[in-house]
Scaffold this motif. Structure first.
Motif, PDB file in Angstrom:
ATOM      1  N   GLY A 183      61.163  46.710  34.092  1.00 29.70           N
ATOM      2  CA  GLY A 183      60.599  47.683  35.024  1.00 29.70           C
ATOM      3  C   GLY A 183      60.738  47.275  36.474  1.00 29.70           C
ATOM      4  N   GLY A 184      61.377  46.129  36.707  1.00 31.05           N
ATOM      5  CA  GLY A 184      61.608  45.689  38.082  1.00 31.05           C
ATOM      6  C   GLY A 184      60.469  44.909  38.711  1.00 31.05           C
ATOM      7  N   GLN A 185      59.502  44.438  37.913  1.00 31.60           N
ATOM      8  CA  GLN A 185      58.387  43.680  38.475  1.00 31.60           C
ATOM      9  C   GLN A 185      58.875  42.311  38.921  1.00 31.60           C
ATOM     10  OE1 GLN A 185      54.961  43.345  35.887  1.00 31.60           O
ATOM     11  NE2 GLN A 185      53.669  42.542  37.529  1.00 31.60           N
ATOM     12  N   GLU A 186      58.556  41.952  40.165  1.00 32.08           N
ATOM     13  CA  GLU A 186      58.961  40.655  40.713  1.00 32.08           C
ATOM     14  C   GLU A 186      57.790  39.685  40.841  1.00 32.08           C
ATOM     15  OE1 GLU A 186      61.012  41.481  44.380  1.00 32.08           O
ATOM     16  OE2 GLU A 186      62.576  42.631  43.365  1.00 32.08           O
ATOM     17  N   VAL A 187      56.607  40.200  41.126  1.00 31.49           N
ATOM     18  CA  VAL A 187      55.404  39.364  41.232  1.00 31.49           C
ATOM     19  C   VAL A 187      54.468  39.791  40.107  1.00 31.49           C
ATOM     20  CG1 VAL A 187      53.437  38.706  42.666  1.00 31.49           C
ATOM     21  CG2 VAL A 187      55.666  39.129  43.734  1.00 31.49           C
ATOM     22  N   TYR A 188      54.078  38.836  39.278  1.00 26.44           N
ATOM     23  CA  TYR A 188      53.271  39.136  38.097  1.00 26.44           C
ATOM     24  C   TYR A 188      51.780  39.114  38.417  1.00 26.44           C
ATOM     25  CZ  TYR A 188      57.305  39.884  35.366  1.00 26.44           C
ATOM     26  OH  TYR A 188      58.454  40.445  34.883  1.00 26.44           O
ATOM     27  N   HIS A 189      51.413  40.075  39.239  1.00 32.21           N
ATOM     28  CA  HIS A 189      50.037  40.421  39.571  1.00 32.21           C
ATOM     29  C   HIS A 189      50.102  41.924  39.763  1.00 32.21           C
ATOM     30  CE1 HIS A 189      46.107  39.416  41.753  1.00 32.21           C
ATOM     31  NE2 HIS A 189      46.225  40.740  41.893  1.00 32.21           N
ATOM     32  N   LEU A 190      49.340  42.669  38.989  1.00 32.22           N
ATOM     33  CA  LEU A 190      49.364  44.123  39.056  1.00 32.22           C
ATOM     34  C   LEU A 190      49.323  44.598  40.503  1.00 32.22           C
ATOM     35  CD1 LEU A 190      49.146  46.876  37.555  1.00 32.22           C
ATOM     36  CD2 LEU A 190      46.663  46.589  37.702  1.00 32.22           C
ATOM     37  N   HIS A 191      50.224  45.501  40.853  1.00 36.14           N
ATOM     38  CA  HIS A 191      50.222  46.073  42.196  1.00 36.14           C
ATOM     39  C   HIS A 191      50.913  47.428  42.187  1.00 36.14           C
ATOM     40  CE1 HIS A 191      53.978  43.732  41.877  1.00 36.14           C
ATOM     41  NE2 HIS A 191      54.504  44.537  42.802  1.00 36.14           N
ATOM     42  N   ALA A 192      50.457  48.281  43.081  1.00 36.83           N
ATOM     43  CA  ALA A 192      51.070  49.591  43.270  1.00 36.83           C
ATOM     44  C   ALA A 192      51.763  49.592  44.625  1.00 36.83           C
ATOM     45  CB  ALA A 192      50.015  50.690  43.214  1.00 36.83           C
ATOM     46  N   HIS A 193      52.980  50.113  44.628  1.00 40.19           N
ATOM     47  CA  HIS A 193      53.714  50.308  45.873  1.00 40.19           C
ATOM     48  C   HIS A 193      53.370  51.699  46.396  1.00 40.19           C
ATOM     49  CE1 HIS A 193      56.713  46.978  45.243  1.00 40.19           C
ATOM     50  NE2 HIS A 193      56.298  47.155  44.001  1.00 40.19           N
ATOM     51  N   LEU A 194      53.082  51.810  47.669  1.00 40.25           N
ATOM     52  CA  LEU A 194      52.902  53.083  48.354  1.00 40.25           C
ATOM     53  C   LEU A 194      54.075  53.202  49.314  1.00 40.25           C
ATOM     54  CD1 LEU A 194      51.341  55.581  49.406  1.00 40.25           C
ATOM     55  CD2 LEU A 194      49.984  54.020  50.796  1.00 40.25           C
ATOM     56  N   LEU A 195      54.956  54.168  49.044  1.00 38.36           N
ATOM     57  CA  LEU A 195      56.186  54.326  49.826  1.00 38.36           C
ATOM     58  C   LEU A 195      56.228  55.710  50.460  1.00 38.36           C
ATOM     59  CD1 LEU A 195      57.798  53.054  46.730  1.00 38.36           C
ATOM     60  CD2 LEU A 195      58.564  51.994  48.832  1.00 38.36           C
ATOM     61  N   ALA A 196      56.676  55.759  51.710  1.00 37.88           N
ATOM     62  CA  ALA A 196      56.813  57.044  52.399  1.00 37.88           C
ATOM     63  C   ALA A 196      57.767  56.879  53.571  1.00 37.88           C
ATOM     64  CB  ALA A 196      55.462  57.534  52.893  1.00 37.88           C
ATOM     65  N   GLY A 197      58.223  58.015  54.047  1.00 34.28           N
ATOM     66  CA  GLY A 197      59.122  58.024  55.193  1.00 34.28           C
ATOM     67  C   GLY A 197      60.445  58.643  54.813  1.00 34.28           C
ATOM     68  N   PRO A 198      61.361  58.693  55.776  1.00 38.62           N
ATOM     69  CA  PRO A 198      62.666  59.309  55.521  1.00 38.62           C
ATOM     70  C   PRO A 198      63.392  58.635  54.365  1.00 38.62           C
ATOM     71  CG  PRO A 198      62.395  58.769  57.856  1.00 38.62           C
ATOM     72  CD  PRO A 198      61.245  58.162  57.124  1.00 38.62           C
ATOM     73  N   ARG A 199      64.033  59.442  53.541  1.00 44.00           N
ATOM     74  CA  ARG A 199      64.823  58.899  52.441  1.00 44.00           C
ATOM     75  C   ARG A 199      66.288  58.980  52.806  1.00 44.00           C
ATOM     76  NH1 ARG A 199      62.862  61.743  47.184  1.00 44.00           N
ATOM     77  NH2 ARG A 199      61.867  63.257  48.483  1.00 44.00           N
ATOM     78  N   PRO A 200      67.174  58.232  52.202  1.00 50.34           N
ATOM     79  CA  PRO A 200      66.940  57.432  50.997  1.00 50.34           C
ATOM     80  C   PRO A 200      66.266  56.105  51.327  1.00 50.34           C
ATOM     81  CG  PRO A 200      69.220  57.223  51.659  1.00 50.34           C
ATOM     82  CD  PRO A 200      68.565  58.200  52.620  1.00 50.34           C
ATOM     83  N   TRP A 201      65.449  55.656  50.384  1.00 53.97           N
ATOM     84  CA  TRP A 201      64.793  54.359  50.528  1.00 53.97           C
ATOM     85  C   TRP A 201      65.722  53.283  50.012  1.00 53.97           C
ATOM     86  CZ3 TRP A 201      60.137  56.962  47.862  1.00 53.97           C
ATOM     87  CH2 TRP A 201      59.469  57.759  48.794  1.00 53.97           C
ATOM     88  N   LEU A 202      65.548  52.065  50.494  1.00 53.82           N
ATOM     89  CA  LEU A 202      66.428  50.966  50.118  1.00 53.82           C
ATOM     90  C   LEU A 202      66.342  50.640  48.642  1.00 53.82           C
ATOM     91  CD1 LEU A 202      65.821  48.624  53.183  1.00 53.82           C
ATOM     92  CD2 LEU A 202      67.715  50.217  52.804  1.00 53.82           C
ATOM     93  N   ARG A 203      65.150  50.692  48.095  1.00 53.72           N
ATOM     94  CA  ARG A 203      64.941  50.496  46.663  1.00 53.72           C
ATOM     95  C   ARG A 203      63.715  51.318  46.298  1.00 53.72           C
ATOM     96  NH1 ARG A 203      62.438  46.106  49.072  1.00 53.72           N
ATOM     97  NH2 ARG A 203      60.685  45.287  47.939  1.00 53.72           N
ATOM     98  N   MET A 204      63.456  51.457  45.047  1.00 58.38           N
ATOM     99  CA  MET A 204      62.368  52.342  44.642  1.00 58.38           C
ATOM    100  C   MET A 204      61.049  51.632  44.420  1.00 58.38           C
ATOM    101  SD  MET A 204      63.815  55.102  45.033  1.00 58.38           S
ATOM    102  CE  MET A 204      62.769  56.358  44.386  1.00 58.38           C
ATOM    103  N   GLY A 205      60.850  50.472  45.023  1.00 63.83           N
ATOM    104  CA  GLY A 205      59.549  49.817  44.938  1.00 63.83           C
ATOM    105  C   GLY A 205      59.556  48.566  44.169  1.00 63.83           C
TER     106      GLY A 205
END
Length: 120
Positions: free
Chosen positions: A98-120
């Protein structure tokens, strides 16, 4: 990774600095150091939970409060959904697949012009 070596636990305790957006007894929200979007904030519970898969039924209230906090932070940061093309994305990556890099539950909040560099 043990709880003692957890990057986000160290950020939550103040051992590692961060640019905070929100802080209370239960949660911390801070800017991602490698932003994928114009607005990229991480929302973490202070209590160490490695992944979403580790959550149990009794964690449902915490998860609900975490999502409500993400929506309130989107308002505070000027990217909440107000109609038309406005809005934000929330992402919880779980495990290596699922692309998790840090193993501590977290939610990404993303906004702004797209395309984004990665999806979180």
């Amino acid at each position: 990774m043990s709880h003692e070596n957890c990057l986000f636990c160290k950020i939550a305790s103040g051992e590692i600095p961060s640019t905070k957006v929100h802080e209370d007894e239960e949660f911390l929200a801070f800017y991602d150091i490698r932003p994928a979007a114009q607005t990229h904030v991480l929302v973490i519970p202070r209590r160490h939970i490695a992944t979403l898969s580790d959550c149990v039924e009794s964690d449902a209230p915490l998860l609900g409060r975490m999502m409500v906090l993400a929506a309130r932070l989107a308002e505070k940061l000027g990217c909440s959904y107000t109609g038309g093309e406005t809005g934000f994305r929330t992402v919880i990556n779980t495990g290596p697949g699922g692309g998790q890099e840090v193993y501590h539950l977290h939610a990404h909040l993303l906004a702004g012009p797209r395309p984004w560099l990665r999806m979180g």
